[in-house]
Every structure is written in C-alpha cells, then in structure tokens.
Design a protein around this motif. Sequence first.
Motif, PDB file in Angstrom:
ATOM      1  N   ALA A 138     -19.367   4.695   0.100  1.00 39.61           N
ATOM      2  CA  ALA A 138     -19.058   6.094  -0.172  1.00 39.61           C
ATOM      3  C   ALA A 138     -17.561   6.260  -0.381  1.00 39.61           C
ATOM      4  CB  ALA A 138     -19.517   6.982   0.988  1.00 39.61           C
ATOM      5  N   LYS A 139     -17.203   7.356  -1.051  1.00 40.57           N
ATOM      6  CA  LYS A 139     -15.816   7.791  -1.138  1.00 40.57           C
ATOM      7  C   LYS A 139     -15.628   8.904  -0.113  1.00 40.57           C
ATOM      8  CE  LYS A 139     -12.597  10.265  -4.189  1.00 40.57           C
ATOM      9  NZ  LYS A 139     -12.420  10.907  -5.517  1.00 40.57           N
ATOM     10  N   VAL A 140     -14.514   8.847   0.635  1.00 41.61           N
ATOM     11  CA  VAL A 140     -14.269   9.818   1.698  1.00 41.61           C
ATOM     12  C   VAL A 140     -12.892  10.454   1.496  1.00 41.61           C
ATOM     13  CG1 VAL A 140     -14.066  10.196   4.180  1.00 41.61           C
ATOM     14  CG2 VAL A 140     -15.687   8.489   3.306  1.00 41.61           C
ATOM     15  N   ARG A 141     -12.866  11.783   1.471  1.00 42.19           N
ATOM     16  CA  ARG A 141     -11.608  12.527   1.421  1.00 42.19           C
ATOM     17  C   ARG A 141     -11.380  13.185   2.776  1.00 42.19           C
ATOM     18  NH1 ARG A 141     -11.422  16.107  -3.971  1.00 42.19           N
ATOM     19  NH2 ARG A 141      -9.258  16.369  -3.242  1.00 42.19           N
ATOM     20  N   GLU A 188      -4.349  17.346   2.374  1.00 41.57           N
ATOM     21  CA  GLU A 188      -5.185  16.157   2.258  1.00 41.57           C
ATOM     22  C   GLU A 188      -4.332  14.946   2.601  1.00 41.57           C
ATOM     23  OE1 GLU A 188      -8.306  13.887  -0.791  1.00 41.57           O
ATOM     24  OE2 GLU A 188      -7.066  15.559  -1.527  1.00 41.57           O
ATOM     25  N   ILE A 189      -4.911  14.003   3.350  1.00 41.27           N
ATOM     26  CA  ILE A 189      -4.189  12.797   3.739  1.00 41.27           C
ATOM     27  C   ILE A 189      -4.985  11.566   3.301  1.00 41.27           C
ATOM     28  CG2 ILE A 189      -2.940  13.867   5.642  1.00 41.27           C
ATOM     29  CD1 ILE A 189      -5.019  12.721   7.566  1.00 41.27           C
ATOM     30  N   GLY A 218      -0.168   3.771   6.432  1.00 40.18           N
ATOM     31  CA  GLY A 218      -0.895   4.668   5.543  1.00 40.18           C
ATOM     32  C   GLY A 218      -0.622   6.115   5.877  1.00 40.18           C
ATOM     33  N   LEU A 219      -0.225   6.374   7.127  1.00 39.97           N
ATOM     34  CA  LEU A 219       0.120   7.713   7.583  1.00 39.97           C
ATOM     35  C   LEU A 219       1.303   7.558   8.533  1.00 39.97           C
ATOM     36  CD1 LEU A 219      -1.173  10.495   6.994  1.00 39.97           C
ATOM     37  CD2 LEU A 219      -2.373  10.286   9.175  1.00 39.97           C
ATOM     38  N   GLY A 267       5.126  12.140   5.117  1.00 36.39           N
ATOM     39  CA  GLY A 267       3.904  12.865   4.785  1.00 36.39           C
ATOM     40  C   GLY A 267       3.406  13.787   5.878  1.00 36.39           C
ATOM     41  N   ILE A 268       3.439  13.332   7.136  1.00 33.95           N
ATOM     42  CA  ILE A 268       3.114  14.193   8.268  1.00 33.95           C
ATOM     43  C   ILE A 268       4.450  14.561   8.896  1.00 33.95           C
ATOM     44  CG2 ILE A 268       2.017  14.327  10.526  1.00 33.95           C
ATOM     45  CD1 ILE A 268      -0.019  14.367   8.361  1.00 33.95           C
ATOM     46  N   ASP A 269       4.731  15.845   9.037  1.00 32.23           N
ATOM     47  CA  ASP A 269       6.083  16.310   9.346  1.00 32.23           C
ATOM     48  C   ASP A 269       6.540  15.916  10.739  1.00 32.23           C
ATOM     49  OD1 ASP A 269       6.454  17.434   6.849  1.00 32.23           O
ATOM     50  OD2 ASP A 269       5.550  19.339   7.443  1.00 32.23           O
ATOM     51  N   PHE A 270       7.194  14.751  10.836  1.00 36.06           N
ATOM     52  CA  PHE A 270       7.791  14.265  12.080  1.00 36.06           C
ATOM     53  C   PHE A 270       6.760  14.270  13.211  1.00 36.06           C
ATOM     54  CE2 PHE A 270      11.402  13.938  15.184  1.00 36.06           C
ATOM     55  CZ  PHE A 270      12.043  12.871  14.566  1.00 36.06           C
ATOM     56  N   ALA A 271       5.565  13.765  12.900  1.00 40.55           N
ATOM     57  CA  ALA A 271       4.527  13.624  13.918  1.00 40.55           C
ATOM     58  C   ALA A 271       4.985  12.602  14.952  1.00 40.55           C
ATOM     59  CB  ALA A 271       3.217  13.182  13.276  1.00 40.55           C
ATOM     60  N   LEU A 272       4.875  12.946  16.225  1.00 40.12           N
ATOM     61  CA  LEU A 272       5.401  12.136  17.324  1.00 40.12           C
ATOM     62  C   LEU A 272       4.256  11.504  18.100  1.00 40.12           C
ATOM     63  CD1 LEU A 272       7.920  14.854  18.433  1.00 40.12           C
ATOM     64  CD2 LEU A 272       8.637  12.594  17.639  1.00 40.12           C
ATOM     65  N   PHE A 273       4.275  10.172  18.206  1.00 45.81           N
ATOM     66  CA  PHE A 273       3.284   9.449  19.003  1.00 45.81           C
ATOM     67  C   PHE A 273       4.041   8.808  20.158  1.00 45.81           C
ATOM     68  CE2 PHE A 273       0.247   5.876  19.799  1.00 45.81           C
ATOM     69  CZ  PHE A 273      -0.910   6.631  19.961  1.00 45.81           C
ATOM     70  N   ALA A 274       3.967   9.459  21.320  1.00 45.81           N
ATOM     71  CA  ALA A 274       4.686   8.993  22.506  1.00 45.81           C
ATOM     72  C   ALA A 274       3.720   8.228  23.401  1.00 45.81           C
ATOM     73  CB  ALA A 274       5.282  10.181  23.261  1.00 45.81           C
TER      74      ALA A 274
END
Length: 283
Positions: free
Chosen positions: A59-62, A69-70, A154-155, A188-195
């Motif tokens: 399948a194609k997944v969006r 959209e990411i 990718g993100l 692409g994701i505005d300064f997303a923080l993964f602490a």
Amino acid sequence: MTQYFVYDVFTDTAFGGNQLAVFPDATALPEAQLQKIAREFNFSEVTFVYPPKDPANTAKVRIFTPTMEIPFAGHPTIGTAIALRDEGHAGPMTLELGVGPIDCAFAGDSAAFTIAAPLDRLATPDPALVARALGLGIEAIDSTTHAPVQATLGLPFVLVALRSKADLDACAPSVEHIRQGAETYPAGIDFALFAYVRTGTQIAARMFAPLDNIPEDPATGSASATLAALLTEELGQDLTLDILQGEKMGRPSHISARTTHANPISVTISGNAVRTMQGTLVV
C-alpha cells in the motif's frame, strides 16, 4: 462515507500509547480534505492508505500531523501495518512512504519496520538555547555522549541527553524559545525536542513539538529510530534499546529499537498496537 479506525500504538493496553487514526481506503477522500481531517482528529498523526504505485508493494501511506503532511513517522507506520493486518493483509508487507518503501514484519501481536539510511546531522544547536526551550537550566544537559544535535532519518528532531530522570520530569517547554530555535535552526518539524535519559539499554524520553500543535507526544518512533542511530554511531556498536515514553502524560508507550552498526546503520523499531475505536467519516 469512509471508514476509519483508531489505534493506540506502542502499547498492548487500550488508552495507553499514542493515538492514531487510520483510513484503510482513502481513495474516495478529496485531496483538499486530508489536512482538515487530520486537524479534526487532532492526534499527532493520521494516515491515509491508497493502492501502491508498485504492485509488488502492499500500500501507499500518507501521513498528516494537525498542521502538515510528513514523509515518515514511527507510530503511524507500526499502527497502519497492524491495522492492515487486522483487515486481512497476511504476512510481511511493504508500505510506500514519503521516504520510500518500508518493510514491515510481524511477530505475534507486535509489528516492526526497518530503516537503513544515513543519519543526517543537520545542526548542533546552542545548548543554552536548548535548555531554555525545555524550561531547564543548562546544567541539566548531559553532553557526555553527545551535545544536543538536530538530526534526521527522515524527520528532524533535536536530540537532547539529560542528566537525570528528575530533569526529564521537570521539562516545561518554552514556546518562545522553541520558536527562536525554529528560526535559528529551520527544519521540517519546527525545533521538535526529543529529550531523554539513558541508563544502560533503558531510555526514558519525552518529545515536544508545540509549534506543530503537538504540545507533547506520547510515543515517537521516528525520533526513537534517529536516537538509536545516533547512539550507535557515537558508541560504535550494535544496540538494543527499550524506550519508555508518555509516562508523564499517563499514556505509557514502549518502543523497542535494535540497530546494526554498519554503513548505513540499520534500525529496527517494533511495538504493539490496540484498536480502540472505529467509525465512518460522513463529510
């Protein structure tokens, strides 16, 4: 009317993990409605499934967040794979995502996907700015293994090691400083923080992306994959990591990451998902 399912992903218990809405057949939905539908659910992601471009694939997944959209995300990949399996797609499957085809496999109630792509280090944000964005003092940041780094498979995420679980629990993101980070280090994701805090193979983590309408995310498989690749590079060895996220939100999520130290590094993310709701879109 178009059918949808809601899954809690990276959990084997209803009302834990990260919520995901899946439209298993989105072919009847107008393009102009996809973002509006995602905003209406207001989950961190919604997936829309289409026939594959390559008939050899499943399948194609969006994938849509409430604002955009990411090309790739972890819990939508796991949740969509399990949703399609629950609808009768037996055996391993290949999903066409914005980053290319992703292979998914199943073991019991768990699904897994593997991504092998070069880790792209986009920037090394100022640790003082990162600390302020998390609402912490700079002494909370642990640079023993790596300084804060904006990286992607990718993100893009800003990966930040903290000194203690108390520091992780104390995070109180500052939108003002996150906005400053997004302007200084655009991605692409505005300064997303993964602490996160690491104790051997155990990781406790939190992810914040308030500029993308995600104040906190209960489970972020794409960030977990990026962190696993980064730690594999920094430590120079294969890793198996157990990642606990969403605990502070009351939605504990359990993400497994397994890596192979190669060129490029291979990362396998696995977890469970539970169907909690189903319905029809009547618009």
